[in-house]
Design an enzyme around this catalytic site. Structure first.
Site, PDB file in Angstrom:
ATOM      1  N   HIS A 192       1.510  16.301 -26.835  1.00 18.01           N
ATOM      2  CA  HIS A 192       1.514  14.902 -26.387  1.00 18.01           C
ATOM      3  C   HIS A 192       0.371  14.060 -26.939  1.00 18.01           C
ATOM      4  CE1 HIS A 192       4.816  15.980 -23.879  1.00 18.01           C
ATOM      5  NE2 HIS A 192       4.874  14.779 -23.346  1.00 18.01           N
ATOM      6  N   ARG A 208      -2.969  21.828 -15.414  1.00 13.73           N
ATOM      7  CA  ARG A 208      -1.902  20.859 -15.713  1.00 13.73           C
ATOM      8  C   ARG A 208      -2.031  20.272 -17.119  1.00 13.73           C
ATOM      9  NH1 ARG A 208       0.947  16.197 -11.890  1.00 13.73           N
ATOM     10  NH2 ARG A 208       2.358  15.494 -13.533  1.00 13.73           N
ATOM     11  N   GLU A 221      -4.410  17.200 -12.457  1.00 11.98           N
ATOM     12  CA  GLU A 221      -4.798  17.497 -13.834  1.00 11.98           C
ATOM     13  C   GLU A 221      -6.304  17.707 -14.013  1.00 11.98           C
ATOM     14  OE1 GLU A 221      -2.257  15.472 -16.641  1.00 11.98           O
ATOM     15  OE2 GLU A 221      -3.835  15.566 -18.151  1.00 11.98           O
ATOM     16  N   ARG A 268       0.817  -1.234   0.000  1.00 14.50           N
ATOM     17  CA  ARG A 268       0.000   0.000   0.000  1.00 14.50           C
ATOM     18  C   ARG A 268       0.844   1.274   0.000  1.00 14.50           C
ATOM     19  NH1 ARG A 268      -2.949  -3.402   3.106  1.00 14.50           N
ATOM     20  NH2 ARG A 268      -4.854  -4.088   2.065  1.00 14.50           N
ATOM     21  N   HIS A 270       1.632  10.723 -28.521  1.00 14.23           N
ATOM     22  CA  HIS A 270       1.314   9.348 -28.106  1.00 14.23           C
ATOM     23  C   HIS A 270       0.821   8.533 -29.304  1.00 14.23           C
ATOM     24  CE1 HIS A 270       0.943  10.585 -23.593  1.00 14.23           C
ATOM     25  NE2 HIS A 270       2.188  10.413 -23.988  1.00 14.23           N
ATOM     26  N   GLU A 314      11.052  18.318 -24.512  1.00 21.35           N
ATOM     27  CA  GLU A 314      10.255  18.707 -23.328  1.00 21.35           C
ATOM     28  C   GLU A 314      10.673  20.101 -22.835  1.00 21.35           C
ATOM     29  OE1 GLU A 314       7.693  16.828 -22.543  1.00 21.35           O
ATOM     30  OE2 GLU A 314       8.223  14.696 -22.706  1.00 21.35           O
ATOM     31  N   LYS A 363       3.523  11.861 -11.469  1.00 27.53           N
ATOM     32  CA  LYS A 363       2.780  10.872 -12.276  1.00 27.53           C
ATOM     33  C   LYS A 363       3.664   9.634 -12.412  1.00 27.53           C
ATOM     34  CE  LYS A 363      -0.142  13.548 -15.431  1.00 27.53           C
ATOM     35  NZ  LYS A 363      -0.375  13.815 -16.870  1.00 27.53           N
ATOM     36  N   HIS A 422       9.843   8.773 -27.302  1.00 27.65           N
ATOM     37  CA  HIS A 422       8.889   9.716 -26.720  1.00 27.65           C
ATOM     38  C   HIS A 422       9.260  11.171 -27.057  1.00 27.65           C
ATOM     39  CE1 HIS A 422       5.921  11.318 -23.991  1.00 27.65           C
ATOM     40  NE2 HIS A 422       6.850  12.079 -23.455  1.00 27.65           N
ATOM     41  N   ASN A 430       0.549  18.831 -21.474  1.00 32.05           N
ATOM     42  CA  ASN A 430       0.417  17.821 -22.547  1.00 32.05           C
ATOM     43  C   ASN A 430       0.599  18.432 -23.934  1.00 32.05           C
ATOM     44  OD1 ASN A 430      -0.117  15.703 -20.767  1.00 32.05           O
ATOM     45  ND2 ASN A 430      -2.253  16.346 -20.589  1.00 32.05           N
TER      46      ASN A 430
HETATM   47  N1  LIG Z   1       5.771  10.710 -15.435  1.00 35.94           N
HETATM   48  C1  LIG Z   1       5.818  11.736 -16.254  1.00 35.94           C
HETATM   49  O1  LIG Z   1       5.344  12.819 -15.926  1.00 35.94           O
HETATM   50  C2  LIG Z   1       6.490  11.599 -17.585  1.00 35.94           C
HETATM   51  C3  LIG Z   1       6.800  12.741 -18.347  1.00 35.94           C
HETATM   52  C4  LIG Z   1       7.498  12.588 -19.548  1.00 35.94           C
HETATM   53  C5  LIG Z   1       7.840  11.315 -19.976  1.00 35.94           C
HETATM   54  N2  LIG Z   1       7.499  10.224 -19.238  1.00 35.94           N
HETATM   55  C6  LIG Z   1       7.879   8.873 -19.671  1.00 35.94           C
HETATM   56  O2  LIG Z   1       9.295   8.812 -19.786  1.00 35.94           O
HETATM   57  C7  LIG Z   1       9.638   7.811 -20.726  1.00 35.94           C
HETATM   58  C8  LIG Z   1      10.755   8.325 -21.619  1.00 35.94           C
HETATM   59  O3  LIG Z   1      11.868   8.614 -20.809  1.00 35.94           O
HETATM   60  P1  LIG Z   1      13.349   8.790 -21.391  1.00 35.94           P
HETATM   61  O4  LIG Z   1      13.308   9.652 -22.580  1.00 35.94           O
HETATM   62  O5  LIG Z   1      14.206   9.144 -20.248  1.00 35.94           O
HETATM   63  O6  LIG Z   1      13.663   7.348 -21.994  1.00 35.94           O
HETATM   64  P2  LIG Z   1      14.220   5.979 -21.384  1.00 35.94           P
HETATM   65  O7  LIG Z   1      13.913   5.834 -19.957  1.00 35.94           O
HETATM   66  O8  LIG Z   1      13.740   4.951 -22.335  1.00 35.94           O
HETATM   67  O9  LIG Z   1      15.800   6.143 -21.594  1.00 35.94           O
HETATM   68  C9  LIG Z   1      16.328   6.240 -22.905  1.00 35.94           C
HETATM   69  C10 LIG Z   1      17.540   5.327 -23.055  1.00 35.94           C
HETATM   70  O10 LIG Z   1      18.647   5.912 -22.391  1.00 35.94           O
HETATM   71  C11 LIG Z   1      19.312   4.940 -21.568  1.00 35.94           C
HETATM   72  N3  LIG Z   1      19.930   5.675 -20.481  1.00 35.94           N
HETATM   73  C12 LIG Z   1      19.329   6.246 -19.419  1.00 35.94           C
HETATM   74  N4  LIG Z   1      20.201   6.974 -18.713  1.00 35.94           N
HETATM   75  C13 LIG Z   1      21.399   6.854 -19.318  1.00 35.94           C
HETATM   76  C14 LIG Z   1      22.693   7.410 -19.078  1.00 35.94           C
HETATM   77  N5  LIG Z   1      22.914   8.292 -18.091  1.00 35.94           N
HETATM   78  N6  LIG Z   1      23.701   7.068 -19.910  1.00 35.94           N
HETATM   79  C15 LIG Z   1      23.482   6.227 -20.960  1.00 35.94           C
HETATM   80  N7  LIG Z   1      22.269   5.710 -21.268  1.00 35.94           N
HETATM   81  C16 LIG Z   1      21.241   6.017 -20.441  1.00 35.94           C
HETATM   82  C17 LIG Z   1      18.219   3.988 -21.174  1.00 35.94           C
HETATM   83  O11 LIG Z   1      18.735   2.723 -20.822  1.00 35.94           O
HETATM   84  C18 LIG Z   1      17.376   3.936 -22.466  1.00 35.94           C
HETATM   85  O12 LIG Z   1      17.914   3.004 -23.367  1.00 35.94           O
HETATM   86  C19 LIG Z   1       8.369   7.462 -21.481  1.00 35.94           C
HETATM   87  O13 LIG Z   1       7.921   6.190 -21.066  1.00 35.94           O
HETATM   88  C20 LIG Z   1       7.380   8.545 -21.052  1.00 35.94           C
HETATM   89  O14 LIG Z   1       6.043   8.071 -21.025  1.00 35.94           O
HETATM   90  C21 LIG Z   1       6.846  10.347 -18.054  1.00 35.94           C
HETATM   91 ZN   LIG Z   2       6.536  13.840 -22.412  1.00 39.36          ZN
END
Ligand SMILES: NC(=O)c1ccc[n+]([C@@H]2O[C@H](COP(=O)([O-])OP(=O)(O)OC[C@H]3O[C@@H](n4cnc5c(N)ncnc54)[C@H](O)[C@@H]3O)[C@@H](O)[C@H]2O)c1
Ligand SMILES: [Zn+2]
Length: 340
Positions: free
Chosen positions: A232, A225, A221, A105, A236, A169, A127, A246, A229
């Protein structure tokens, strides 16, 4: 070093990676969740804590991974007092936050985001969640991490494609609320791409400030908020139908949202070109090879749908935007002469 507060989270910027442990709760079992990709560079910095290694691809951002984490937490005798630390990109952070929020929990958690995108966006705002079937982030919770530790030094090992994704972003944040940040990025594109620590620190801090300010006013949201997006809803749908990441999909989504704004008389052509030009200078894509007949219906499968309409974020120039509800028929009409 700089700090921001967002609800119960402390956001820390510009400290060396070795300082992350100062923010861990004392006398508490700490378990790290990370990926092999990240650990190959940084495992030495997190030496003494048990590590749960997960795959960080969208295909593994699922309940099955949450179950694997649960199995390993049980094997480690973790309980509700255990602290989970996600070390990785947006995928690792989203999964860790969700696992921590539902294990027994809910236990406390924090993040060391290791991508630019995770530092400026994914790790901030509370999120957390996973994908299910064709729905992105459809299962999840709002729950704030105790801290987010953004160290610039981890960005040095990022592959170029994963690095530039984060700029999408940053451009998004600037377009929503800060034309000065947009101009700063225009003026410093080269240094930013060369990973100048001062330039990156400024971009990361200012982008997070924008997000934190919006989230502090509307954590769940209900209204404001939704602006975060921007790009986005297009993105998506693009992610589901192309090989773009992404961040790359967000870049294309920002261009499409800007084009729609121009069509609706909300944005001047010169601003639309400025946006496209900046994204191109940052080596981000501004178009995609997916037909509108695929893209538009896919947007209406998005979870943000309400009735037959979706919320679309439309820029009003640079530094301001508005949210409009739109039906598939209306969007089809506005885009009928578009070629992607
Ligand atoms: N929660 C939220 O508010 C929110 C907002 C934006 C995006 N997201 C989510 O984030 C995700 C995308 O995140 P991302 O762009 O960080 O991609 P990711 O987590 O897929 O990382 C991209 C790649 O970089 C590698 N990597 C990470 N750190 C590294 C480092 N320091 N050195 C070398 N390689 C490294 C990872 O292994 C991966 O292969 C999506 O799933 C998206 O939905 C969430
Ligand atoms: Zn995003």
């Amino acid at each position: 070093m700089k700090k921001l507060s967002l609800h119960q989270s402390t956001l820390i910027f510009g400290e060396p990676l070795s300082c992350f442990a100062n923010y861990l709760p004392a006398h508490t079992q700490v378990v790290i969740v990370s990926s092999s990709n990240v650990l190959q560079h940084y495992a030495h910095g997190f030496g003494n804590y048990p590590v749960i290694t997960i795959e960080d691809t969208e295909l593994h951002k699922t309940l099955a991974t949450i179950e694997k984490i649960t199995e390993q937490l049980l094997a480690l005798n973790a309980d509700r007092r255990t602290f989970l630390l996600g070390v990785g990109g947006g995928i690792v952070c989203d999964i860790t936050g969700f696992a921590a929020s539902i294990y027994m929990r809910g236990c406390a958690f924090g993040f060391v985001p290791t991508t630019l995108l995770a530092q400026v966006d994914a790790s901030v705002g509370g999120k957390n969640g996973v994908n299910f079937e064709r729905y992105k982030n459809i299962l999840g919770v709002f729950n704030q991490p105790q801290f987010v530790f953004c160290s610039p030094e981890v960005l040095t090992t990022l592959a170029p494609k994963d690095f530039v994704s984060g700029f999408a972003e940053i451009v998004k944040a600037a377009m929503i609320a800060d034309d000065a940040l947009f101009s700063f990025l225009e003026k410093n594109t080269e240094s930013a791409l060369q990973k100048s620590p001062q330039i990156l620190e400024h971009l990361i801090f200012e982008s997070v400030k924008i997000k934190a300010d919006i989230v502090s006013q509307d954590e769940r949201e209900q209204g404001l908020r939704r602006q975060l997006n921007l790009g986005h809803t297009f993105a998506h749908a693009i992610e589901k139908n192309s090989a773009l990441s992404h961040g790359e999909a967000v870049s294309v989504g920002i261009c499409l949202a800007s084009r729609l704004s121009q069509q609706l008389g909300l944005m001047q052509e010169q601003d639309v070109l400025r946006v496209k030009n900046l994204l191109q200078q940052l080596s981000l894509p501004t178009s995609v090879n997916v037909g509108l007949e695929t893209l538009l219906p896919a947007m209406f499968h998005d979870k943000k749908k309400e009735g037959n309409s979706i919320y679309l974020v439309l820029p009003r120039g640079i530094g301001q935007c508005e949210v409009q509800k739109m039906s598939l028929d209306e969007l089809t009409m506005h885009t009928k002469n578009w070629k992607l």
